[in-house]
Structure formats: C-alpha cells, structure tokens
Design a protein around this motif. Structure first.
Motif, mmCIF file in Angstrom:
data_model
loop_
_atom_site.group_PDB
_atom_site.id
_atom_site.type_symbol
_atom_site.label_atom_id
_atom_site.label_comp_id
_atom_site.label_asym_id
_atom_site.label_seq_id
_atom_site.Cartn_x
_atom_site.Cartn_y
_atom_site.Cartn_z
ATOM 1 N N ALA A 135 32.230 33.305 48.171
ATOM 2 C CA ALA A 135 33.591 33.593 48.436
ATOM 3 C C ALA A 135 34.183 33.292 47.371
ATOM 4 C CB ALA A 135 33.983 32.778 49.930
ATOM 5 N N PHE A 136 33.994 31.866 46.651
ATOM 6 C CA PHE A 136 34.552 31.359 45.330
ATOM 7 C C PHE A 136 34.495 32.282 44.356
ATOM 8 C CE2 PHE A 136 34.661 29.447 41.386
ATOM 9 C CZ PHE A 136 35.748 28.722 41.541
ATOM 10 N N ASP A 137 33.285 33.001 44.109
ATOM 11 C CA ASP A 137 33.055 33.864 43.176
ATOM 12 C C ASP A 137 33.994 35.021 42.993
ATOM 13 O OD1 ASP A 137 31.006 32.027 42.320
ATOM 14 O OD2 ASP A 137 29.346 33.580 42.713
ATOM 15 N N ALA A 138 34.136 35.600 44.232
ATOM 16 C CA ALA A 138 35.014 36.742 44.362
ATOM 17 C C ALA A 138 36.384 36.296 44.164
ATOM 18 C CB ALA A 138 34.841 37.361 45.789
ATOM 19 N N ALA A 139 36.945 35.489 44.624
ATOM 20 C CA ALA A 139 38.285 34.866 44.452
ATOM 21 C C ALA A 139 38.504 34.548 43.130
ATOM 22 C CB ALA A 139 38.643 33.707 45.559
ATOM 23 N N TYR A 140 37.653 33.894 42.570
ATOM 24 C CA TYR A 140 37.694 33.291 41.075
ATOM 25 C C TYR A 140 37.987 34.637 40.249
ATOM 26 C CZ TYR A 140 36.598 31.105 36.541
ATOM 27 O OH TYR A 140 36.675 31.026 35.107
ATOM 28 N N ALA A 141 37.161 35.590 40.378
ATOM 29 C CA ALA A 141 36.978 37.015 39.539
ATOM 30 C C ALA A 141 38.515 37.533 39.818
ATOM 31 C CB ALA A 141 35.795 37.948 39.680
ATOM 32 N N ASP A 142 38.865 37.691 40.924
ATOM 33 C CA ASP A 142 40.122 38.243 41.194
ATOM 34 C C ASP A 142 41.301 37.426 40.376
ATOM 35 O OD1 ASP A 142 39.080 40.267 42.844
ATOM 36 O OD2 ASP A 142 39.685 39.281 44.736
ATOM 37 N N ALA A 143 41.223 36.053 40.389
ATOM 38 C CA ALA A 143 42.197 35.292 39.898
ATOM 39 C C ALA A 143 42.466 35.524 38.549
ATOM 40 C CB ALA A 143 42.104 33.911 40.236
ATOM 41 N N GLN A 144 41.102 35.450 37.822
ATOM 42 C CA GLN A 144 40.819 35.544 36.436
ATOM 43 C C GLN A 144 41.358 36.931 35.991
ATOM 44 O OE1 GLN A 144 39.817 33.065 34.373
ATOM 45 N NE2 GLN A 144 40.303 31.973 36.278
ATOM 46 N N ILE A 145 41.138 38.101 36.517
ATOM 47 C CA ILE A 145 41.348 39.424 36.066
ATOM 48 C C ILE A 145 42.904 39.419 36.067
ATOM 49 C CG2 ILE A 145 41.496 41.795 36.995
ATOM 50 C CD1 ILE A 145 38.760 41.357 37.840
ATOM 51 N N SER A 146 43.665 39.099 37.306
ATOM 52 C CA SER A 146 45.248 38.914 37.433
ATOM 53 C C SER A 146 45.832 38.058 36.169
ATOM 54 C CB SER A 146 45.508 38.604 38.875
ATOM 55 O OG SER A 146 47.008 38.420 38.922
ATOM 56 N N ALA A 147 45.286 36.899 36.143
ATOM 57 C CA ALA A 147 45.970 35.978 35.420
ATOM 58 C C ALA A 147 45.889 36.402 33.902
ATOM 59 C CB ALA A 147 45.222 34.697 35.290
ATOM 60 N N HIS A 148 44.590 36.880 33.433
ATOM 61 C CA HIS A 148 44.301 37.496 32.080
ATOM 62 C C HIS A 148 45.187 38.940 31.938
ATOM 63 C CE1 HIS A 148 40.940 34.623 31.795
ATOM 64 N NE2 HIS A 148 41.380 34.646 30.501
ATOM 65 N N GLN A 149 45.299 39.562 33.014
ATOM 66 C CA GLN A 149 46.422 40.787 32.576
ATOM 67 C C GLN A 149 47.545 40.268 32.370
ATOM 68 O OE1 GLN A 149 44.950 44.167 32.317
ATOM 69 N NE2 GLN A 149 46.954 43.921 31.515
ATOM 70 N N MET A 150 48.286 39.466 33.367
ATOM 71 C CA MET A 150 49.581 38.930 33.045
ATOM 72 C C MET A 150 49.664 38.474 31.606
ATOM 73 S SD MET A 150 50.608 37.654 36.772
ATOM 74 C CE MET A 150 51.450 36.130 36.240
ATOM 75 N N THR A 151 48.744 37.403 31.317
ATOM 76 C CA THR A 151 48.885 37.021 29.843
ATOM 77 C C THR A 151 48.973 38.028 28.843
ATOM 78 O OG1 THR A 151 47.915 34.902 30.677
ATOM 79 C CG2 THR A 151 47.601 35.098 28.367
ATOM 80 N N LEU A 152 47.847 38.888 28.931
ATOM 81 C CA LEU A 152 47.842 40.120 27.910
ATOM 82 C C LEU A 152 49.093 40.808 28.043
ATOM 83 C CD1 LEU A 152 46.327 41.659 25.884
ATOM 84 C CD2 LEU A 152 45.512 43.112 27.966
ATOM 85 N N ASP A 153 49.745 40.960 29.057
ATOM 86 C CA ASP A 153 51.033 41.800 29.038
ATOM 87 C C ASP A 153 52.010 40.894 28.265
ATOM 88 O OD1 ASP A 153 49.793 43.839 30.478
ATOM 89 O OD2 ASP A 153 50.788 43.215 32.452
#
Length: 190
Positions: A135-153
């Motif tokens: 459950a952590f792995d899935a939530a962490y991956a989602d958080a990383q994708i979202s955060a990195h995409q916002m940072t990239l933008d």
C-alpha cells in the motif's frame, strides 16, 4: 502561500472598496472604519513576493517533499525497487537543494529559498506515514509521479520566462533530470 496572497489581495480590495462609500449619518461606522483602516495597513505591510522568490520557494519545497517522502520508504516500502528509487531521490534532491541555494545566492538581491511544504504536500506526507508495504509502494509511486510532474511543469515555465538569470539556468539544467525522475517513478507502477 497562495492563501496568504489571496487573503492579502482580498483585504486590499475590501479596503479600497470601502474608501469610495459615504458614511450614513445615522449609523455609527467608527468600528467598521477602524477595521478597514487596520486591514489596509496590514495589506500594505505584507511585502509582495517576486517571481524569483516564488520559484525558489516552490523548488525548495519540492526538494524537501521528495526527501521527506523518500526517507519514509526506508522503513515502510515493501519493494526493493521502491527503496532503491527512494535512496536515489534523497541523493538527487539533496544535490538539487545545494544547486538551488547557489543559484538563488547569485541573484541580485540574493534570494533565500524557503523549503516549507505546501498544505497539499503535508497532507500527502501524512497520508504516506499511515501506510506500509505494498500500500505504501503504490501511494509513494503515485505521489512521486504527481510531485515530479508538477515540478517539471514549474521548471519548464520558469526556464522559459523567469526573471532571475541564475534561477533560469538552474531550472533549464534540471528539466532533463526531473523528466527522468518522472519516468523512473512511472516505472515503479509496473
């Protein structure tokens, strides 16, 4: 940060709107006028934040978020791939923080990045603290994708139209790195 700016603008608008009204001679407006005057003074005492400072703060908060969420992975992740990714994020974002501080220090006047997490980042961090294993792995991956995409933008936008040359160079240099991080984070979902 956005709330405080919105609040400041709202208070200033209310103060300006009240300036054009004529007082009703029957009604005692002294407490209202005192409150409007206090709000106008408060609005004037809040310094406007420059685009460079706003960018530096967003980048610092992003690095801080990545480091803090990745530290959680050491004890909460089940997957070796998630743990390895998290370790690489701690190193990459520690390095990014050092580069950001150097770039911000090169601004005139110098800018001091504020790494305070946004309310959304705090909420995500707190949610991750309550998870373990898969459950952590899935939530962490989602958080990383979202955060990195916002940072990239944010990086792309500042690299294109930022107002501080040293921060524009910093943003431009990080675009390919953060693009790779987005792709690596997406790889955790497989």
């Amino acid at each position: 940060m956005k709330r405080s700016i919105l609040m400041t603008v709202s208070v200033a608008a209310l103060a300006l709107a009240s300036c054009g009204k004529k007082a009703d001679p029957i009604v005692d407006n002294s407490s209202t006028n005192t409150a409007n005057a206090a709000n106008a003074v408060a609005a004037q005492s809040v310094p406007a934040i420059s685009p460079g400072q706003a960018f530096a703060n967003a980048a610092a908060a992003s690095d801080n978020f990545e480091i803090e969420t990745s530290k959680l992975a050491a004890g909460s992740a089940a997957s070796a791939a998630t743990k390895a990714f998290a370790q690489s994020m701690i190193k990459a974002h520690t390095d990014s923080t050092a580069k950001l501080k150097a770039a911000a220090g090169g601004a005139v006047p110098a800018i001091t990045p504020d790494p305070t997490l946004t309310p959304e980042q705090v909420q995500t961090l707190e949610a991750l603290k309550g998870k373990e294993g898969a459950a952590f792995d899935a939530a962490y991956a989602d958080a990383q994708i979202s955060a990195h995409q916002m940072t990239l933008d944010t990086l792309k936008a500042y690299a294109a139209s930022g107002d501080v040359a040293s921060l524009k160079s910093f943003a431009s240099a990080l675009v390919p790195i953060v693009t790779a991080h987005v792709n690596m984070a997406k790889g955790l979902k497989r």
